[in-house]
Write a protein that holds these residues in place. Structure first.
Motif, PDB file in Angstrom:
ATOM      1  N   ARG A   1      16.254  32.808  15.178  1.00 34.44           N
ATOM      2  CA  ARG A   1      16.681  31.408  15.140  1.00 34.44           C
ATOM      3  C   ARG A   1      16.053  30.725  13.937  1.00 34.44           C
ATOM      4  O   ARG A   1      14.844  30.840  13.707  1.00 34.44           O
ATOM      5  CB  ARG A   1      16.265  30.681  16.417  1.00 34.44           C
TER       6      ARG A   1
ATOM      7  N   LEU B   1      20.803  27.715   3.665  1.00 36.12           N
ATOM      8  CA  LEU B   1      20.589  27.706   5.116  1.00 36.12           C
ATOM      9  C   LEU B   1      20.349  26.320   5.706  1.00 36.12           C
ATOM     10  O   LEU B   1      20.425  26.150   6.930  1.00 36.12           O
ATOM     11  CB  LEU B   1      19.408  28.617   5.462  1.00 36.12           C
ATOM     12  N   GLN B   2      20.044  25.342   4.895  1.00 35.32           N
ATOM     13  CA  GLN B   2      19.674  24.016   5.422  1.00 35.32           C
ATOM     14  C   GLN B   2      20.652  23.465   6.461  1.00 35.32           C
ATOM     15  O   GLN B   2      20.212  22.937   7.493  1.00 35.32           O
ATOM     16  CB  GLN B   2      19.517  23.031   4.270  1.00 35.32           C
ATOM     17  N   PRO B   3      21.977  23.593   6.284  1.00 41.64           N
ATOM     18  CA  PRO B   3      22.887  23.037   7.291  1.00 41.64           C
ATOM     19  C   PRO B   3      22.885  23.797   8.618  1.00 41.64           C
ATOM     20  O   PRO B   3      23.508  23.342   9.585  1.00 41.64           O
ATOM     21  CB  PRO B   3      24.267  23.148   6.615  1.00 41.64           C
ATOM     22  N   TYR B   4      22.197  24.942   8.676  1.00 41.84           N
ATOM     23  CA  TYR B   4      22.292  25.795   9.855  1.00 41.84           C
ATOM     24  C   TYR B   4      20.985  25.873  10.646  1.00 41.84           C
ATOM     25  O   TYR B   4      20.776  26.813  11.415  1.00 41.84           O
ATOM     26  CB  TYR B   4      22.742  27.198   9.434  1.00 41.84           C
TER      27      TYR B   4
ATOM     28  N   GLU C   1      20.585  27.422  14.289  1.00 41.83           N
ATOM     29  CA  GLU C   1      21.502  28.542  14.519  1.00 41.83           C
ATOM     30  C   GLU C   1      20.721  29.858  14.578  1.00 41.83           C
ATOM     31  O   GLU C   1      19.601  29.977  14.080  1.00 41.83           O
ATOM     32  CB  GLU C   1      22.529  28.624  13.389  1.00 41.83           C
ATOM     33  N   SER C   2      21.354  30.897  15.159  1.00 39.84           N
ATOM     34  CA  SER C   2      20.739  32.220  15.247  1.00 39.84           C
ATOM     35  C   SER C   2      21.521  33.209  14.388  1.00 39.84           C
ATOM     36  O   SER C   2      22.740  33.102  14.245  1.00 39.84           O
ATOM     37  CB  SER C   2      20.697  32.705  16.689  1.00 39.84           C
ATOM     38  N   PHE C   3      20.787  34.174  13.819  1.00 42.33           N
ATOM     39  CA  PHE C   3      21.351  35.147  12.892  1.00 42.33           C
ATOM     40  C   PHE C   3      20.889  36.550  13.281  1.00 42.33           C
ATOM     41  O   PHE C   3      19.798  36.729  13.840  1.00 42.33           O
ATOM     42  CB  PHE C   3      20.887  34.858  11.461  1.00 42.33           C
TER      43      PHE C   3
ATOM     44  N   LEU D   1      30.058  33.041   7.772  1.00 42.76           N
ATOM     45  CA  LEU D   1      29.591  32.785   9.117  1.00 42.76           C
ATOM     46  C   LEU D   1      30.638  31.901   9.776  1.00 42.76           C
ATOM     47  O   LEU D   1      30.941  30.815   9.274  1.00 42.76           O
ATOM     48  CB  LEU D   1      28.235  32.057   9.090  1.00 42.76           C
ATOM     49  N   ARG D   2      31.212  32.415  10.876  1.00 44.23           N
ATOM     50  CA  ARG D   2      32.264  31.659  11.566  1.00 44.23           C
ATOM     51  C   ARG D   2      33.393  31.280  10.600  1.00 44.23           C
ATOM     52  O   ARG D   2      33.847  30.131  10.546  1.00 44.23           O
ATOM     53  CB  ARG D   2      31.690  30.393  12.218  1.00 44.23           C
TER      54      ARG D   2
ATOM     55  N   GLU E   1      33.269  30.726   7.588  1.00 44.98           N
ATOM     56  CA  GLU E   1      32.857  29.703   6.636  1.00 44.98           C
ATOM     57  C   GLU E   1      31.990  30.359   5.567  1.00 44.98           C
ATOM     58  O   GLU E   1      31.132  31.176   5.875  1.00 44.98           O
ATOM     59  CB  GLU E   1      31.990  28.671   7.370  1.00 44.98           C
TER      60      GLU E   1
ATOM     61  N   LEU F   1      28.927  30.637   3.394  1.00 43.30           N
ATOM     62  CA  LEU F   1      27.602  30.020   3.328  1.00 43.30           C
ATOM     63  C   LEU F   1      27.221  29.897   1.867  1.00 43.30           C
ATOM     64  O   LEU F   1      26.937  30.891   1.206  1.00 43.30           O
ATOM     65  CB  LEU F   1      26.567  30.876   4.072  1.00 43.30           C
TER      66      LEU F   1
END
Length: 479
Positions: free
Chosen positions: A463, A412-415, A418-420, A4-5, A7, A9
């Motif tokens: 989200r 997923l905790q750091p995100y 964010e939207s997926f 993601l970006r 990065e 995950l």
């Protein structure tokens, strides 16, 4: 690896291992064995009861996930020039050559029932001295096995079958990816071309019977050092062909036992017609054509899991596969013996290193094949084994789901916020504003909600509203 970006995950392995230890404590399971069990297993590993029959001349190979060490099955196939068909040799690890009824290893196995899998944290059925060493069909090692010899005609129908104890030796430990790559490149050993031929013919037989398997991608935890991530993995074709050999063996074993009126079967009752009607309504809602004259198995085979609406349809179809169980019998057949998804009688006999029931079913079959009486210690357990396996299967499902929930939440905790990209694959029966979403990257399946009815089978942006590794929970909202 999922990105993601630009990065990766992933979550920290040390944190996740602590979480898995907590899950094991909650479910009261442990990868460790009591000292007396470990000692008995190590002693048994040094003194296997090797059979007289020597079939180390057959060039067996194993095909498994790359990291697997508990190798239950080895195969070899040949053309039968006389019948114009095929001979399938399928060697199954012989746990009975190491474990005696009532010994410490046997008693511990009855408490466990089956191996629990979760990322890199496995809770084995048998100590590793047996399950990943002395009893495992590792390459270049002479091993005791239950050897199935199944003769097929040119169409893949069974002509004859027998099972007997024999010494075997695998020539190679191969992965599905390796074999598939060789087949795709045209460099595979002829045995794998035969596997493809037999596998395709057995798949056609499955369709004729009305059997069905759901081609859903598998959600996997990928461990790379201390970084854990998630991905969806599509099966290689060779996995389907290999699975057909296992199904063939299980169906053959069931035939032995039903004809003898003594056995242990894996069963699944036919689908309730109301559930099939409900699925047809779901197909209509998803705008998927399902002709009235098309059977449920043929409809499933027409679905493409890469299409969002079809993926949602396949998730809905899993409802017809719930409720499987085991039945033991001696002297009188149970009212229902069949497995509706396989569309035949079926028994678990190909994974004795990982499932307790297989060892018993194999002992029944080898006795019946030889014309001998089924051992009394096997018959005595036929009444209790279905309950033992029902409890262990429930525990295995809880363990696998808890580990996946933990890894999903940690990744997923750091995100949060964010939207997926995702697809709504299921709706709550009582509230269409709630359901389940499949996120493609990372590979996550989680609850989702919205103020209005969710769009089933539709590409959406979801989200991330919450992700908590401590409670192993994730929640999405429609963005």
């Amino acid at each position: 690896m999922v990105r993601l970006r630009d990065e990766v995950l992933s979550a920290d392995g040390e944190t996740l291992r602590a979480g898995i230890a907590a899950i094991q404590a909650e479910l009261e399971v442990t990868p460790e064995f009591p000292p007396d069990v470990e000692q008995a297993a190590q002693q048994a590993a040094k003194n296997p009861r090797l059979p007289d029959l020597d079939r180390t001349d057959l060039p067996f190979v194993t095909i498994d996930p790359a990291t697997a060490m508990d190798l239950d099955q080895a195969l070899h196939l040949e053309r039968n020039t006389q019948s114009g068909g095929y001979t399938v040799y399928y060697a199954i690890a012989d746990v009975g050559a190491f474990v005696r009824p009532g010994d410490p290893v046997d008693e511990e196995a009855h408490k466990r029932g089956e191996t629990l899998y979760g990322a890199d944290s496995k809770v084995p059925l048998y100590p590793k001295a047996l399950s990943e060493d002395a009893a495992s069909l590792l390459a270049d090692q002479v091993r005791p096995a239950l050897l199935w010899t199944i003769e097929l005609d040119g169409d893949g129908d069974t002509l004859a079958a027998r099972v007997e104890r024999a010494r075997v030796r695998s020539r190679a430990k191969l992965s599905y990816a390796e074999v598939q790559a060789q087949l795709d490149a045209g460099t595979a050993d002829p045995v794998f071309t035969l596997l493809r031929d037999v596998g395709e013919r057995r798949l056609a037989k499955e369709a004729e019977r009305g059997g069905v398997s759901l081609p859903l991608p598998e959600q996997e935890v990928r461990v790379d050092g201390e970084h854990w991530s998630l991905e969806f993995r599509q099966q290689h074709p060779v996995e389907q062909w290999n699975a057909q050999i296992s199904l063939l063996t299980g169906m053959t074993a069931a035939t032995f036992m039903v004809e003898a009126r003594t056995g242990l079967l894996r069963t699944l009752a036919p689908a309730d017609p109301r559930d099939v009607k409900r699925l047809r309504r779901t197909a209509k809602a998803l705008r998927i054509e399902w002709p009235e004259n098309q059977s449920y198995p043929d409809f499933v085979r027409s679905l493409d899991p890469a299409t969002p609406s079809h993926a949602a349809m396949l998730v809905a179809c899993t409802r017809l596969l719930r409720g499987s169980g085991y039945v033991g019998f001696a002297g009188e057949l149970p009212e229902h013996t069949g497995h509706s998804a396989i569309a035949a009688d079926y028994a678990h006999v190909t994974a004795p290193l990982r499932r307790l029931v297989d060892r018993y079913a194999l002992e029944i079959c080898v006795a019946l094949s030889a014309g001998d009486d089924v051992p009394g210690w096997v018959v005595d357990r036929l009444g209790e084994l279905p309950k033992t396996m029902q409890a262990s299967t429930r525990r295995a499902n809880q363990y696998e789901r808890a580990v996946l929930d933990l890894v999903e939440a940690a990744v997923l905790q750091p995100y949060v916020g964010e939207s997926f990209d995702g697809v709504v694959v299921d709706l709550d029966d009582r509230d269409a504003r709630k359901g389940d979403v499949t996120i493609r990257e990372p590979a996550v399946e989680a609850p989702i909600s919205h103020a209005r009815e969710l769009p089933l089978g539709t590409d959406i942006r979801a989200r991330l509203a919450a992700a908590d590794p401590r409670t192993r929970t994730i929640r999405f909202e429609l963005a």
